[in-house]
Design a protein around this motif. Structure first.
Motif, PDB file in Angstrom:
ATOM      1  N   TRP A 184       0.818  -1.201   0.000  1.00 50.14           N
ATOM      2  CA  TRP A 184       0.000   0.000   0.000  1.00 50.14           C
ATOM      3  C   TRP A 184       0.858   1.259   0.000  1.00 50.14           C
ATOM      4  O   TRP A 184       0.571   2.219  -0.695  1.00 50.14           O
ATOM      5  N   ILE A 185       1.891   1.253   0.818  1.00 47.24           N
ATOM      6  CA  ILE A 185       2.691   2.462   1.015  1.00 47.24           C
ATOM      7  C   ILE A 185       4.101   2.223   0.486  1.00 47.24           C
ATOM      8  O   ILE A 185       4.751   1.244   0.854  1.00 47.24           O
ATOM      9  N   LYS A 186       4.558   3.132  -0.351  1.00 52.57           N
ATOM     10  CA  LYS A 186       5.933   2.988  -0.858  1.00 52.57           C
ATOM     11  C   LYS A 186       6.885   3.195   0.309  1.00 52.57           C
ATOM     12  O   LYS A 186       6.712   4.102   1.112  1.00 52.57           O
ATOM     13  N   GLU A 190      10.178   9.093  -1.030  1.00 50.93           N
ATOM     14  CA  GLU A 190       9.852  10.022  -2.108  1.00 50.93           C
ATOM     15  C   GLU A 190       8.523  10.686  -1.758  1.00 50.93           C
ATOM     16  O   GLU A 190       7.698  10.108  -1.063  1.00 50.93           O
ATOM     17  N   THR A 191       8.351  11.890  -2.229  1.00 50.30           N
ATOM     18  CA  THR A 191       7.207  12.691  -1.774  1.00 50.30           C
ATOM     19  C   THR A 191       5.870  11.995  -1.963  1.00 50.30           C
ATOM     20  O   THR A 191       5.007  12.056  -1.086  1.00 50.30           O
ATOM     21  N   SER A 192       5.689  11.311  -3.087  1.00 54.60           N
ATOM     22  CA  SER A 192       4.377  10.677  -3.295  1.00 54.60           C
ATOM     23  C   SER A 192       4.152   9.598  -2.251  1.00 54.60           C
ATOM     24  O   SER A 192       3.060   9.456  -1.708  1.00 54.60           O
ATOM     25  N   GLY A 193       5.200   8.844  -1.936  1.00 55.53           N
ATOM     26  CA  GLY A 193       5.066   7.816  -0.912  1.00 55.53           C
ATOM     27  C   GLY A 193       4.843   8.431   0.459  1.00 55.53           C
ATOM     28  O   GLY A 193       4.091   7.909   1.282  1.00 55.53           O
ATOM     29  N   PHE A 195       3.358  11.257   1.014  1.00 54.33           N
ATOM     30  CA  PHE A 195       1.973  11.721   0.994  1.00 54.33           C
ATOM     31  C   PHE A 195       1.033  10.570   1.341  1.00 54.33           C
ATOM     32  O   PHE A 195       0.121  10.692   2.151  1.00 54.33           O
ATOM     33  N   GLU A 196       1.295   9.391   0.711  1.00 57.43           N
ATOM     34  CA  GLU A 196       0.482   8.193   0.989  1.00 57.43           C
ATOM     35  C   GLU A 196       0.508   7.879   2.476  1.00 57.43           C
ATOM     36  O   GLU A 196      -0.516   7.626   3.107  1.00 57.43           O
ATOM     37  N   HIS A 198       1.378   9.685   5.155  1.00 53.92           N
ATOM     38  CA  HIS A 198       0.789  10.622   6.106  1.00 53.92           C
ATOM     39  C   HIS A 198      -0.717  10.738   5.965  1.00 53.92           C
ATOM     40  O   HIS A 198      -1.422  10.965   6.946  1.00 53.92           O
ATOM     41  N   THR A 199      -1.221  10.570   4.742  1.00 48.79           N
ATOM     42  CA  THR A 199      -2.681  10.560   4.566  1.00 48.79           C
ATOM     43  C   THR A 199      -3.268   9.369   5.288  1.00 48.79           C
ATOM     44  O   THR A 199      -4.251   9.469   6.021  1.00 48.79           O
ATOM     45  N   MET A 200      -2.639   8.214   5.077  1.00 49.50           N
ATOM     46  CA  MET A 200      -3.138   7.002   5.699  1.00 49.50           C
ATOM     47  C   MET A 200      -3.087   7.150   7.216  1.00 49.50           C
ATOM     48  O   MET A 200      -4.026   6.825   7.930  1.00 49.50           O
ATOM     49  N   ALA A 202      -3.074   9.886   9.033  1.00 54.51           N
ATOM     50  CA  ALA A 202      -4.061  10.852   9.522  1.00 54.51           C
ATOM     51  C   ALA A 202      -5.458  10.240   9.536  1.00 54.51           C
ATOM     52  O   ALA A 202      -6.226  10.441  10.479  1.00 54.51           O
TER      53      ALA A 202
END
Lengths: 267, 670, 157
Positions: A184-186, A190-193, A195-196, A198-200, A202
């Motif tokens: 699920w999470i890289k 890297e920024t996209s990972g 983002f994944e 920290h969104t998850m 939160a």
């Protein structure tokens, strides 16, 4: 301080607790968490405004669970964490005694979950003013400005997972980040990972986080991750009512619903 | 290593007209994991299925994707074919390139590309499929029939005669429904009560049927084969075990001015009452909202004094009983629009402008006028009666765009009945079309026109108003070049729209069945599954699904009964194995579940239990969630709720859904 | 010749209502934009919010999430839980500055084939106007040492 040390020693001696988790001063005079098993060691205990760690995070450790009867030196944030954990069925095997200091500077001993609940509800804190100030600043920015802000911040994340380690609510034995079927999470930074991740995080903490602020405080990259969950909690309280770390019964916003829930964006 | 077979169907021309099926098959063959790819004209046909079975065997395929119609059509068909070929049927997925692609887009490269995307998505899903095996669940061989009209009665009798138990729940004090209010039925003009009452008595006396009247379904939980239903037995205030139906109570009841529902409000009844003389059961109940004893704090009590067996009991309360059933037949019926839908027609303003049910009661021998057609205003026999067909249906502007189906026939019937009872009277019918498509139906309407001298005027009525004691009906005759026509009538009968019951929506929500915007219950498929709903185990019978006449209602009721009997025909039922499971592994991990039980709290079927995991010495190590596969219906809400992904849904697992998204968006070639 | 941008729209729908509604649009031969690809779930309650992020990351420009109307869920309450989840998720995304106007949430029943077609067309048009979601695809090429607006991060330690 002396009163706290005396009480801790007393509880250890009379067998009410087998292990005390509290704060001691290390060589640089900074308070750090300590684990005390004998009355003799209690003279190193301190408790002041610099004691910021949320010690309830240690309640998940195997060695602590094995000790069963635990004493916990706690500020209100930590007490709220324990209450939230109790409402999530996580501390069933432990018998906990809490030592805290109230706003008048007096030592308070709480011997049961019910006493804990009553104390927390009577001394329930509001959002920390520094957090509120930052949230207000962020909320008046435009969408693009907020995006730029978080993109900058999250690009600095190195996926050390310190925020996860220090959070008492992150008690999953195998976190989704460790899931590789599917991934699920890289894992790389890297920024996209980021983002994944920290969104998850939160989302998983929304409605559960008690806003101790530890995650933001210890982040080595200086990212204010605690603001994400602080914002979520405010939204949830506004939309659905209910406070986190408030009662033994819990009341997690995301696993209950009301048929009358109203939103304005579903077509 | 996956060896997936891709089978692209032309579906005659349905798909191949807009999608380049050969290209899709060719490119699909190049996808990673696909060992064989072919296109064919009709995959679902016998030769098409043989093609699939042979290909699986010859190319040693481990899974198949059929690019064709919606899985809601043929998933079962192709899964059976896969099983025949020796692979687990759950390694078969359908790529919907017809309803979602070829039928909704024009012929273009874009459409072909979309079809390939859809196929590729499903190939990724199949690569992550796991073998699933059907779950066997016991079936409770008792049926619940909700509604005691002709639909409910027919369904109940069929199921009971097949040897199964039936519980029938009817919310009014007697079974019979609207059919019991009718005078004579088309196209034979037999007396409605005469053909209905023997069936009503059969229901009451049938050893396999338990009848609860004056009762409503309170809530329903569970699932097919294992429904748990609470029924509210409303307080009748009369002990049926003592009551002999002698009628002394309602003859002496002083509260005599309550509008009689059975007579469509055209007469009054008492507070303690039986709805009509042939009621089944023929014992009265007290309408507490209008009874003096209840509304005025204990005054009156005459019925209790008069009753020879002491059957009256004012203190009894509603009772909730719990029953376990395996299937539910919904036969809750319909209503007709009563409000002044067309203010220009004056319905509700003048007592002699009435609707179809009210006319039935006038024509009925047991009605308020003993079967004579008389004006409600002054009791005189009307000399001229005007009937308006389509008074409310087929009108998009008024919100009822559908045809109510029965009105053309009953309007002809009403006109005929009026003429039979009043040979010298004049009957006019304003109509738009005459819809008399059933067996002997058109002959019936011709009889009205040719033998009974009913005057049919093709045109609509714009206004009805009173003048000098007459009702002026202003309309137009479109077959005479739109000539305006005004008829001075003594009575007007409006064929108002057939609508759903007021409580239809709440019934549907209790049963978790779908309904349309008019609150008619939704069938599973408009052509091929007219009696089943999308909720397994719940069938529909009668006008609750859509307006229909008696022969169709009876046929549909028997069909619903047949579906129920099929369900009850085995000792157990095989369930789809799309269920959730919580992971388990060896000690010392046992499971990644942390025992927060969020899943348990969101499950609508209480399918998640707490399992105590203990070591060999019996010490409790942890509490973890466990799914009861027999109860789980496969919604997956628990899966999305679980933070650490310890619970997963077989058939729609996390791995599968993510690989679908990834497969869709990461095209290897354009 | 410049190619006009055609957005990629991924739709996460529930099997019983919206998927059936899309089938109905098909059987009625209602025509709509080709940009959408449907992914079938048993219930909206099953839709994990991470899938939306993954979809955007892998090239989706817009997303549709659709299920049964409240009170009509085939599994009783799945869509109620989904609704709350979307309310919280949307407010998180809004807070992070994510363009939530690229996500369309809706309730489409099995009888609403026309509504499905209209929804797809509207979403395609609005996402086309927003342009390709390059700011998300280019996330990993962020430059370091950007200015912290208002010094929020500094002060929050």
């Amino acid at each position: 301080m002396k009163e706290l040390q005396k009480k801790a020693a007393e509880l250890l001696e009379n067998g009410t607790i087998n292990l005390l988790i509290g704060f001691c001063q290390d060589v640089s005079k900074r308070p750090v968490p300590c684990f005390i098993e004998t009355a003799a060691e209690t003279n190193t205990l301190v408790f002041n405004r610099d004691c910021k760690n949320n010690l309830s995070v240690y309640l998940h450790k195997k060695e602590v669970k094995d000790a069963v009867k635990i004493g916990l030196v706690a500020n209100v944030a930590t007490l709220r964490s324990v209450l939230q954990l109790l409402s999530e069925n996580q501390l069933g095997s432990l018998t906990l005694t809490y030592l805290t200091v109230n706003s008048a500077g007096e030592l308070v001993v709480l011997g049961s979950a019910e006493e804990l609940e009553a104390y927390v509800q009577a001394n329930f804190p509001t959002c920390r003013p520094e957090d509120q100030e930052m949230l207000d600043k962020l909320n008046v920015l435009s969408r693009e400005e907020r995006w730029a802000f978080w993109k900058d911040q999250l690009s600095e994340c190195v996926k050390c997972y310190a925020c996860r380690a220090v959070c008492p609510m992150c008690y999953c034995t195998v976190c989704t980040t460790e899931c590789n079927q599917p991934q699920w999470i890289k894992t790389s930074a890297e920024t996209s990972g980021n983002f994944e991740y920290h969104t998850m995080r939160a989302m998983h903490l929304a409605g559960r986080c008690i806003n101790c602020g530890e995650c933001g405080r210890i982040c080595p990259a200086g990212i204010p991750v605690h603001l994400l969950t602080a914002q979520m909690n405010q939204e949830i309280e506004k939309e659905f009512g209910g406070k986190t770390g408030f009662s033994l019964k819990g009341g997690y916003a995301l696993n209950s619903f009301k048929p009358e829930d109203k939103e304005n964006f579903i077509k | 290593m996956a060896r997936i077979g891709v089978f692209i169907c032309h579906c005659g021309e349905n798909i191949s007209a807009t999608v380049d099926v050969e290209k899709v098959a060719r490119l699909a063959g190049k996808l990673s994991g696909v060992a064989y790819s072919v296109d064919y004209k009709y995959m679902c046909s016998d030769p098409g299925q043989t093609l699939i079975v042979d290909a699986i065997k010859e190319h040693k395929l481990t899974g198949i994707v059929v690019g064709a119609c919606s899985p809601r059509m043929h998933e079962g068909t192709f899964r059976k074919a896969a099983e025949k070929a020796g692979i687990n049927p759950y390694f078969c997925e359908m790529a919907n390139i017809r309803e979602h692609c070829s039928w909704v887009h024009p012929k273009s490269d874009e459409t072909t590309r979309k079809a390939l995307d859809i196929v590729r998505t499903m190939v990724e899903k199949v690569k992550n499929d796991t073998a699933l095996f059907p779950i066997k669940v016991p079936v409770t061989k008792t049926a619940l029939v909700i509604g005691g009209g002709i639909a409910g009665i027919q369904a109940a009798l069929d199921i009971a005669n097949a040897g199964h138990q039936v519980i029938m729940v009817e919310k009014t004090p007697s079974i019979g429904g609207h059919m019991s209010q009718l005078s004579e039925t088309f196209p034979t003009l037999d007396c409605s009560q005469c053909i209905l009452t023997p069936r009503m008595v059969e229901v009451a006396q049938h050893p396999n049927i338990t009848l609860h009247t004056f009762a409503e379904v309170e809530n329903v939980s569970g699932f097919i084969g294992n429904f748990d239903v609470n029924i509210r037995l409303k307080a009748k205030s009369v002990d049926f075990s003592k009551c002999t139906g002698c009628g002394s109570c309602w003859q002496k009841c002083p509260a005599k001015k309550i509008p009689d529902e059975f007579n469509a409000g055209m007469s009054f009844r008492t507070a303690i009452y039986t709805p009509f003389p042939q009621a089944v059961p023929n014992k009265p109940v007290i309408d507490r909202a209008n009874c003096t004893w209840f509304t005025k704090g204990g005054k009156c009590g005459i019925c209790a004094k008069i009753c020879p067996t002491g059957a009256i009991d004012y203190t009894v309360q509603d009772e909730i009983i719990n029953v376990k059933v395996g299937a539910i037949v919904t036969a809750t019926g319909f209503d007709i629009k009563h409000s002044d839908f067309f203010p220009e027609y004056g319905y509700g303003k003048h007592p002699d402008i009435i609707d179809g049910l009210q006319f039935e009661r006038l024509a009925s021998a047991s009605g308020p006028t003993g079967g004579e057609i008389r004006r409600p205003s002054d009791g005189k026999v009307p000399e001229t009666v005007v009937f308006l067909a389509c008074a409310g249906s087929r009108d998009k502007a008024k919100g009822i765009e559908y045809c109510s189906k029965i009105c053309c026939m009953y309007t002809a019937k009403h006109a005929m009945l009026y003429k039979h009872k009043n040979h010298h009277g004049k009957a006019h019918v304003f109509y738009m079309d005459i819809r008399s498509a059933g067996k002997s139906y058109d002959e019936f309407v011709r009889r009205a026109i040719e033998e009974d001298d009913v005057n049919y005027i093709r045109g609509r009525v714009s206004r009805i108003y009173e003048k000098n004691g007459k009702l002026m009906v202003v309309g137009v005759d479109t077959l005479l070049n739109a000539k305006p026509v005004t008829i001075e009538a003594d009575m007007v009968v409006l064929a108002t729209a057939v609508i759903a019951n007021e409580d239809a929506e709440s019934v549907a929500q209790k049963l978790h069945i779908s309904y349309d915007k008019h609150k008619f219950f939704a069938e599973a498929h408009p052509k091929l599954k007219p009696v089943e709903t999308n909720t397994a185990g719940i069938t529909l019978a009668g006008a609750c699904q859509s307006a229909k006449d008696i022969p169709e209602t009876v046929a549909q009721a028997s069909a619903a009964a047949a579906k129920t009997i099929i369900l009850f025909s085995g000792s157990e039922m095989t369930r789809e194995p799309v269920v959730a499971t919580v992971n388990r592994s060896a000690a010392p991990v046992f499971t990644t579940c942390t025992g927060c039980f969020l899943c348990q709290e969101v499950c609508p079927y209480q399918a998640i239990e707490r399992e105590e995991i203990r070591d060999r010495a019996g010490n409790l190590l942890m509490n973890a969630a466990k799914v009861n596969a027999g109860l789980c219906q496969g919604c997956g809400t628990c899966v999305a709720m679980c933070r650490n992904k310890s619970i997963d849904l077989q058939g729609f697992s996390n791995q599968q859904m993510l690989s679908e998204v990834m497969g869709l968006l990461n095209a290897p070639f354009e | 010749m410049a190619e006009t941008f055609e957005p990629k729209i991924v739709a996460f729908v529930c099997n019983w209502c919206t998927y059936a509604g899309a089938d109905l649009a098909g059987t009625s031969r209602t025509k709509y934009a080709t940009n959408v690809r449907i992914i079938r779930f048993p219930c909206t309650g099953r839709i994990d919010f991470m899938l939306l992020i993954k979809a955007f990351q892998n090239g989706a420009d817009g997303i549709i999430v659709s299920g049964c109307h409240p009170n009509d869920c085939h599994y009783t309450s799945g869509n109620f839980h989904a609704r709350r989840r979307w309310m919280v998720f949307k407010s998180l995304l809004d807070f992070m500055g994510f363009p939530t106007d690229r996500i369309t949430f809706s309730w489409v029943s099995a009888a609403e084939g026309k509504k499905w077609a209209e929804l797809v067309n509207e979403t395609t048009d609005s996402v086309r106007a927003l342009g390709p979601f390059t700011e998300y695809k280019n996330l990993d090429f962020t430059q370091f040492n950007q200015i912290d607006h208002e010094g929020i991060a500094e002060k929050s330690r």
